[in-house]
Each structure stands twice: as structure tokens, then as C-alpha cells.
Design an enzyme around this catalytic site. Structure first.
Site, short mmCIF file in Angstrom:
data_model
loop_
_atom_site.label_atom_id
_atom_site.label_comp_id
_atom_site.label_asym_id
_atom_site.label_seq_id
_atom_site.Cartn_x
_atom_site.Cartn_y
_atom_site.Cartn_z
N HIS A 110 0.85 -1.19 0.00
CA HIS A 110 0.00 0.00 0.00
C HIS A 110 0.87 1.22 0.00
O HIS A 110 0.57 2.22 0.63
CB HIS A 110 -0.88 0.04 1.24
CG HIS A 110 -1.70 -1.19 1.40
ND1 HIS A 110 -1.23 -2.30 2.04
CD2 HIS A 110 -2.94 -1.48 0.96
CE1 HIS A 110 -2.17 -3.24 2.02
NE2 HIS A 110 -3.20 -2.78 1.36
N GLY A 150 21.06 -0.98 -47.29
CA GLY A 150 20.26 -0.05 -46.49
C GLY A 150 19.17 0.64 -47.27
O GLY A 150 18.14 1.04 -46.72
N GLY A 172 25.34 3.58 -29.32
CA GLY A 172 26.64 3.34 -28.70
C GLY A 172 26.80 1.91 -28.25
O GLY A 172 27.80 1.25 -28.54
N ASP A 229 16.27 5.42 -30.23
CA ASP A 229 16.11 4.67 -29.00
C ASP A 229 17.37 4.65 -28.14
O ASP A 229 17.41 3.99 -27.12
CB ASP A 229 15.65 3.25 -29.31
CG ASP A 229 16.61 2.54 -30.23
OD1 ASP A 229 17.67 3.11 -30.52
OD2 ASP A 229 16.29 1.43 -30.66
N GLY A 230 18.38 5.38 -28.55
CA GLY A 230 19.52 5.58 -27.67
C GLY A 230 20.43 4.39 -27.56
O GLY A 230 21.25 4.34 -26.64
N GLY A 247 24.77 7.43 -36.38
CA GLY A 247 25.49 6.51 -37.26
C GLY A 247 26.55 7.23 -38.08
O GLY A 247 27.66 6.71 -38.29
#
Lengths: 566, 566
Positions: free
Chosen positions: A215, A478, A395, A391-392, A550
Site C-alpha cells: 500500500h 540499407g 553506442g 532509442d539511444g 550513425g
């Protein structure tokens, strides 16, 4: 944060109305809660569960064949009134009596107690089963509160009622299930009441609250955050220390999420918990991992064990069909896939290259290691750029790819030539990194490797051809064009600059270095572009002002190669 | 916040291992994903879904009879590699071919495309069905990305395969389902990658991101936060504007939660959405409300509609049995509870009191209104105190109780006497507030009303008797003692002080006023106590230094009454 509501004071009524609309084919609303709509068809003891709302699927989501016959639904984190409990009990009764089951909280004990008095006065046989599974809440078992163990007790009660047992036997089974059930929970973050701006409590940064309430009560003790493996051990250690006397080695298990601790995290933790339980010689029967007793948008989880005897095991594994819990054993497959049928990846073979080619291959390995170091240093920055309209994960994805490549290079024979080395690196990159950049980099490296074959040195012509093959692969696969704000927007300027310089007779190191500088500038220029393809396209406007991740990593890599060519 | 993991870089592998352990009775792991373990028993076209992880139950939770035969599981928010997709496809194939189904993202298109090439080269018939349901992501339908509409397309594919259709028919049905499916989503808050400290994006305070992505992409447009009713209208308006041509009036619907937008919120919104859809003449077939395609711990939701024809409706409603989606029509009840069987509350009757008693009853109503105002002003403060070791609902609960009492007092005839007025107020308070304080206050007011009966004035003796009855009820029902850190710790000192002063001949207003001051001091002193009963007990240590919320509100109320007695 609880976001969706109209009038916070009517949150409970509004959510219940939507819930009843959704399940109108099988549930009926009564004042104060819900009952199964086929009450009249069931010559069974009625199991009526309940408590405050904010715990879905407890309590209304657990109403259905094989589980509860009704649920009393109070306001958020507030015991329902005696009138509501009596109403739901009366509606669920088929003449064989009502068992109220709920967590051991003062408000619920009083309100269900009063409801019982009223129904008994009306001639209905009523029993109460209190759930007291939370080992952190008191030393004395009877003072403990009920948390996720609600579910195992309800499940047993529902199964016994469905078997047609009388009210004495149903009540006794519920008490037996509760006596065999133990839970320990941890909180990672608090929950926010509808309309409130602040959570009910906060767990200090880097800590978890051991012994949570459902709760929004904070944990009893804040302890430093730990790895999943350690948490699994802590759960199992503490619960086993509280095992009932005469406990056997078969247990039901529930790994319950409180609301924002998501499925994948729970699966991960379950993997560790199941190892711990096996190590202690316990056999787990049909474990449940998911959200069964939540606390609004609270972060946290709990482990529940119910020690089984033959009866409890039969009731635990029995079929049930409620909105939020469905188990139909006949729907399960019978036969298993033999593991031999599972395919495995093929092995690569390598011809021995001559010494000069091996030297060139060694250079490639050295450069790859250098690039991996550089990408690790820039992982966060690349992720940050990518997160603006994506979307990060750029890397992390690049790092995963180069690390997969390095790993496979370590396993390659030393005599492998430069072409096979690049090709193997590309294949590993694509296989392990996945994603768009993963498949593009992987395929491009493979194409470059195929062009390089077992070259013994790199002159202007070889370098130009390899770079050309690399770039062409990315263009072909691509399907993007220059100006679409992709990695091509630094790669293609690089290729053009390099080819032009080499064509004019500039030495490779100088030509590469100048082209790399052009790539850096071109990557920076992508900040002015809006994406035309890929996941970032819908966010074109947000992307303005930030370079493409990229294109940026591409420029970083050709610059790192330039350093080695010097 | 994603909290449970060991090595963030291995999050996907670790969660998949736990998932496979959990469902080892029906699923088998292959490199790159999962397949049903009874592949060899199924002479069906294999439906293989997939994409990155972080979307559970998409994709692995949707593998089972009537749904997918396999799922390719990439890293978090990252397309799986071509090798993984080919592996899972190969393992799921029974010789009747494989349909790959996935959201329209560049990485997935490339990797599944390459996997298809590899499998076709091995002699396996492979088709691809791309999901493009997100109307916010592009104007051109074929450029749209796939979000929660993944589920409706997968469901249709799974049902057609289970019916034994050939690969041409299965592929065609999937394309038809996608063409009939539209989704719009909103984000309330971002999600955090395992190991990251910050979410991938943040929605500005008081806003929502319209047109979310399921990979932590922020919304396309930030718009001010709206009420659930408005959001329902926005969803329906925009989706209907994008309805397929030749759309009928029967639709499947999915109200999908992204991760931290919880069930009760979704039910509440569904109530509004279903009204909007009905108002537009649309008939909803077996709606699904819950978490089907998530985005880690992201806050937000989306509405999906799939316009149905007879075939699509049969496939949408067909049985399925996967870890996270189970529908077994034979498990549903057949008969409905007649609404007449539902009990209603009894009506109270009141005798007419004489004028003086009516005057006293009017005074009680006036004081009740004054107390309601005071409690509204102190709601937040009482909640704050309660949240230290409780669930923070004390202010709201008290307000709900007094407001319920006021409401019933408005409905009472004016001639009702003071005893019935207090009694009716108490009953309404207990029925509507629920909770511990609700039942205690309600029962105590009823007891006070019974003692007061139709008194025509309040002198020292009447007042002492009523207060005594009120307090005794709380002692008897609550079972707590002085010093347990409950409302008794200000009530009992108040009663003792009042009785002593009255006994010594002090006038009621002065005696009450002095006793109320004692109650205030006693309530403050509870800060030094640790709770012995109730939900706060396990948090005894945290509670030290903060007064008890129930004792505090009790002191506030007796003080407010003192103001009126003066």
C-alpha cells in the site's frame, strides 16, 4: 505516476466501470464489487476475496472459474466497507456459504468481520481466512500482514470450492495454505496515488527497501542495491529461515512484480531464484512470474513460497480461468522437442595466408582493438545523440558489434589472411549486434573482406577498392540515399574525398587523413538534416540540431583508422 | 527504472534464460530465440514473430498454440541478427514453410530479409508480413512502423496456421489483418535501459507525447495532459479518420499499456473508449486491455482497432494459449446472473422529533459541515503524516467519510432527531470511507447516535454520555490500547480531561475547550511512540518522530467542535 483519471476521488468507481464493461461476458457488478455471472450455475462454496483497489489483478482480476466467486473492491489502498463486503458475499452465495479471504489488515479484519456478522444474522454461513504471509512484517506469524501470498491462498480456496468441498473443508484448506505460505518483498521506488504529485515514499538512491508493503508503505529497512543474483540469495535465505515446521521439498513459487518492475527483469531474477531453490534441494511446481498483487506504479518485487503436500499441490496446479489468471491444462502441449533437432551454426574454415598477408591481418586486428577502445569511450555520447530522436542504443550496439568481432578474431587461427579476418569480423558483428547498424556494418565488413581476399599489403588501389566495396554494400543493403540523415552522410563524403585524393596521387595516409576530416565535418553537418528513413523519421523535427549517431560513429572510426595509417 | 540485472550487457540473455526455465514445460530455447516444444506434433505453417526485447509479452510471451510457433529475441530495442532469425525459423519449420512477422523497422526488415534468403537457399518456403499500424509515424501506410498492432496481426496469423491453412493463405491473412489495423499511442514518461541512470527521453511536466514509439522514442508532438475522457475521444477521432476504406462496423480493440501505466488506469480509460466507440456506431468484439507490446518501464498507452470481416473475426476470437495470452472459449461460463438477484441496501426510516431535538440535529449538521471544511484544508497534511509509515490515505479517507455523512444528511428529512442524524452519518461514513478509520469512525458515530437518541439539548451529562459511548465503541471494535500509537492516544486523554472537568462543575464549552487542548498535546506526543498495531507497526522505527495521523485528525475534530460550542 498515475496519469489516467478524470476525478481522482472517483478513480475506483471509474476503473471498475471500465473493468466490468470489458468482462461483461462473464462478470457482473454489484454494489461494492464484482461476482461471477454464473453464480446460479455453481453449487459451490463461494470464495469472496477483497481489499482496497490499486492491487490489480488482486482482487477483481482473480474472479472466475477455479478461483474467486466474487471480489470486494475498496477505494485505493483502503478496506472496503462492511456493507460492500456483505453485498458481494450475499450476491456470491449459492446456499453453501461464503468464505471471505483477505490480507491481515486492521481495516479489512473489522469490515469483513462486521459483514460476516450481518450475513450470519441473515442465515448465511460465513468463514474468514486471513492471509499472513509477509515474514518481514512481524515475528509472530498471526500478526503478519498479507501481500503476494494472497494469491496462493486464494488459488487453493478456489480449487477446493471448484472440487465441491463443503465450507468446513474449504476454510480448513485456506488456513492450511496460509500456514504453508511465506513471502519477502523489496521496494525500488514508491507509488503515486491518482491526483497526487509526489510518490508516497521514495527509496534512497542506490538502495532498496527490504520488507515492502503493498500500500505504498516503504520498506522496513533500506539496504544498498544489489545484483539480481544477490537478491535471489537474500530472498531464498530469509524465506527458508522462516519455513514452516515439517516442510517438505516441493514448493509453489510466485515471483511477483509490484507494478513498474517489468517482465524481463522478473524473468532475469527468476533465473537466479530457481537456481538458488534447486541448490537448496527444493523442487518448484508450476511457478508463476508476473504481476499478481501490485501496488499501483510501485517498483519492486517479492518472492512467495508455499510448501506443498499432495492436496495443496493438486489445488495449486488445478485449472482456473479469471481475467488475469488462466491455467487450462488441456491446452498445454504434450510432447517435447528433442534437443538434437535444434540447429547449430556452421564452422568456418581458413586457408593459411603467406607471411605478408598475415602481417596485414595482424594490423587489422590491432586497428579493431583500437576502434573498440574508442567506441567504449564514446558509448554514452553516441547513445545520447541517438536518444534525441531514436532509442539511444547506437553506442551500445556499435560496442557490441566490435566486441563480437574482436572475440571471433581471438578464436581465428593466426595464419588467417586479411580478407577472411575482415569477413569473420563482419559476420560476428552482424550476428551479435543485430539492429540496423549491426547488419549494415556486418555486411559491409564482409564485402570489404571479400574484396581484400589475401592481399599482402595495402596500396592506394587496394584501399580504394576495399573502401568502395564497403560503402557499396551499405548503399545496396540499407536502401538509403545521401541526405537521408544516415551513416551514408559521412561515409559517402569520406569515400569521395579519399578517391579524389588518391586519384591525384596523394599518399594513402595523407589522403585518408584528409578524407577522415571531411567525414567529421560531414557528420557534424547532419545536424541540419531531418531523417527521411528509419525509426527516427517520425521525429524529424526533434532531430533537427543533433547530428546522426550513425554518421558520427562512422566519422569517429575512419579517424581512428587514419591515426593508425600515419 | 530498470533495476534488476547483473551485467547490463547480458540483460537479454539473462532474462531469456529465466523465461525459458519458467516455461520449460512447453517452450524450447534455440540460439536467437524460442520455439514451441511440440514443433514435431504440428503439421502447420510456422509463424515466427520477433524483434528486439524490452517489449514483453512481445515477442517470446506470444509463443504457444494458436499464436506464434517461435519468437526471435534480439537485444533490448535492437533487431535480432539474420542468423538468429534464420535459426528460429529453421527450428520452427515443419516442412510447410515459415511466415516471419515483425514491425516495420529498417533493422528488422534487413535482418529478417537476409534470414529469408538463407532459408530459401536451404529449400524452406519463407514469407514476410510487416506490421505498419502506427498512424502517427507516416502518412504513407507502407512507411508506418509497427507498434501494438503487432498483436492483432500475430493473432490472425497464429489462428490461420492453427486452422491448417497453407502458406499462401496464412501470408494473405496476415497482410489482410495488417491492412485492417490502426494504432495511435501516447507517452507519459520515458523508459530507462538496463544500466542507464537516465530515461531515454522525458515528457515535459503536464504534457503527454502524442504518437509514441515502442523503443523509447519520444512522442512526435508534446500536447498538454488531458482527462481520460478527452484522451479517449482523441484516440477514437484520429484512428477513425484513418479507417481503411470499406470499413464495416465491427472492430477488434486493444488498449495497450506501455509498462508503468497500470491496469486500473487502463480499465478507467477503456470505459471511456468503449463509450466513444459505441457512440460512433462501432461494435467491439472481445477487446483486450492490458500489456501486450510494452517498452520496458515506459509510461503511456495506445489504442488499436482492427476492422473485422467474418474471417478476421473468427481468427481474432479463436483460442490461443501462450505464456502471456490465453483464451480458451470452453473455459468461459455460459449463463448470466439476472440483475434482479443483486441485492440493494435497505432504506432507513425516521420518526419525527420535536422542535428542540430538531434544533439540536441542525446544530450537528452545521458542525459536520464545518468539520468537512477543516478536513479538506488538512487533507494533504494528514496524508503526509500518514505516508511516513503508512499508505498516506488518511486525509482522503477522513474526507471521504465526512462527505458521505454530509451527503446522507442532505437526504434525511428535516424532522429527524439528533440521534438518528448521528447514526445515519456514521453508517454512511463507514459504508463509503471503508478502511480502518472509516469503520471505527462510522461505528463510533452510530454508537454516539444511539446514546443521544432524540435528546433535546446537550448538557454536561448528555455530552459526557455521548462521548463515552463514542470512545467505548472505538476501544471495543479496534482492539487497541492507549500507547499503541492510534487515534485512541488523543481520544482517551480528551475523554478523561472532559469527564474530570465536567465532574468538577466546569461548564461544557470551557471543559470541552480545555479537553480539546489536551487532545492536541496528546496527539503531538504520539510522535514519541512506536506503533504496536495496524499497518504501521512493521515500520515502527520510521514512524518515530512523526505523530499518528488518526490521533492528529481526532484532535483537529474535537477542537473544531470546541469552536462551535463556544
Amino acid at each position: 505516476m498515475t496519469v489516467l483519471f478524470d476525478d481522482p476521488a472517483k478513480f475506483m468507481e471509474d476503473q471498475l466501470a471500465g473493468f466490468l464493461e470489458l468482462y461483461s461476458d462473464r462478470l457482473a457488478g454489484v454494489e461494492g464489487g464484482v461476482v461471477v455471472s454464473d453464480v446460479a450455475d455453481r453449487d459451490q462454496v463461494a470464495v469472496v476475496v477483497g481489499g482496497g483497489s490499486g492491487h490489480y489483478p488482486a482482487f477483481s482480476g482473480l474472479v472466475g472459474p477455479g478461483l474467486a466467486h466474487g471480489a470486494v473492491v475498496g477505494n485505493i489502498f483502503t478496506s472496503p466497507s462492511a456493507r460492500w463486503a456483505a453485498n458481494v458475499g450475499r450476491a456470491a452465495d449459492t446456499g453453501r456459504g461464503v468464505v471471505f479471504a483477505f490480507g491481515n489488515y486492521a481495516g479489512d479484519v473489522m469490515n469483513f468481520g462486521l459483514a460476516k456478522q450481518r450475513l450470519v444474522a441473515e442465515g448465511i454461513d460465513v468463514r474468514m481466512v486471513l492471509v499472513t504471509d509477509d515474514i518481514a512484517s512481524a515475528n509472530e506469524p498471526e500478526k503478519r500482514r498479507g501481500i503476494a501470498g494472497d494469491f496462493s491462498v486464494f488459488k487453493v480456496l478456489g480449487a477446493t470450492a471448484a472440487e465441491g468441498l463443503g465450507i468446513d473443508a474449504v476454510e480448513a484448506a485456506g488456513i492450511r495454505a496460509n500456514a504453508a505460505t511465506r513471502t519477502l518483498g523489496v521496494a525500488f521506488s514508491g507509488c503515486t496515488m491518482p491526483g497526487a504529485q509526489e510518490p508516497l515514499f521514495q527509496v534512497p538512491q542506490g538502495h532498496l527497501g527490504l520488507g515492502l508493503g503493498i500500500h505504498g508503505e516503504p520498506g522496513i529497512e533500506d539496504v544498498p542495491l544489489m545484483r539480481a543474483e544477490q537478491l535471489a540469495r537474500l530472498f531464498v535465505d530469509r524465506i527458508l529461515a522462516e519455513a514452516p515446521s515439517e516442510a517438505g521439498n516441493r514448493v509453489a513459487a510466485i515471483l511477483n512484480g509490484l507494478g513498474t518492475t517489468k517482465y524481463e527483469e522478473l524473468f532475469l531474477l527468476w533465473g537466479k531464484v530457481s537456481q538458488e531453490l534447486a541448490a537448496r534441494g527444493l523442487e518448484v511446481v508450476q511457478p508463476e512470474v508476473g504481476e499478481l498483487v501490485t501496488s499501483l506504479d510501485m517498483g519492486g518485487c517479492s518472492l512467495t513460497l508455499m510448501w506443498l503436500d499432495d492436496d495443496l499441490e493438486r489445488w495449486w496446479t488445478a485449472d482456473a480461468y479469471a481475467p488475469a489468471f488462466r491455467k487450462v491444462s488441456s491446452a498445454l502441449p504434450k510432447k517435447s522437442l528433442a534437443s538434437a533437432e535444434i540447429s547449430t551454426a556452421s564452422q568456418m574454415e581458413f586457408a593459411e595466408a603467406d607471411a605478408a598477408a598475415q602481417k596485414l591481418a595482424t594490423d587489422i586486428r590491432t586497428v579493431a582493438e583500437s576502434i573498440a577502445t574508442m567506441l567504449a569511450e564514446n558509448e554514452d555520447e553516441l547513445g545520447r545523440i541517438d536518444a534525441v530522436a531514436g532509442d539511444g542504443d547506437h553506442g551500445r550496439g556499435m560496442l557490441r558489434g566490435i566486441n563480437a568481432a574482436l572475440q571471433v578474431l581471438k578464436e581465428l587461427p593466426e595464419y588467417a589472411g586479411p580478407g577472411p579476418v575482415l569477413g569473420a569480423a563482419g559476420q560476428a558483428w552482424a550476428d551479435d549486434a543485430g539492429g540496423t547498424s549491426g547488419v549494415l556494418w556486418g555486411a559491409a565488413l564482409e564485402a570489404a573482406g571479400a574484396r581484400l581476399e589475401n592481399a599482402m599489403y595495402y596500396d592506394a588501389e587496394v584501399a580504394a577498392g576495399v573502401v568502395q566495396a564497403f560503402a557499396q554494400s551499405m548503399v545496396d543493403l540499407g536502401g538509403a540515399h545521401e541526405g537521408d540523415k544516415t551513416l551514408l552522410d559521412s561515409l559517402l563524403p569520406f569515400v569521395q574525398s579519399l578517391e579524389k585524393a588518391l586519384h591525384c596521387g596523394v599518399e594513402l595516409p595523407q589522403a585518408w587523413s584528409a578524407a577522415a576530416a571531411d567525414a567529421t565535418a560531414a557528420a557534424a553537418d547532419t545536424a541540419q538534416m531531418t531523417p527521411k528513413v528509419g525509426r527516427a523519421r517520425p521525429l524529424a523535427a526533434k532531430s533537427l540540431g543533433t547530428p546522426d549517431a550513425g554518421a558520427t560513429s562512422m566519422a569517429m572510426i575512419v579517424n581512428r583508422i587514419a591515426d593508425h595509417l600515419k
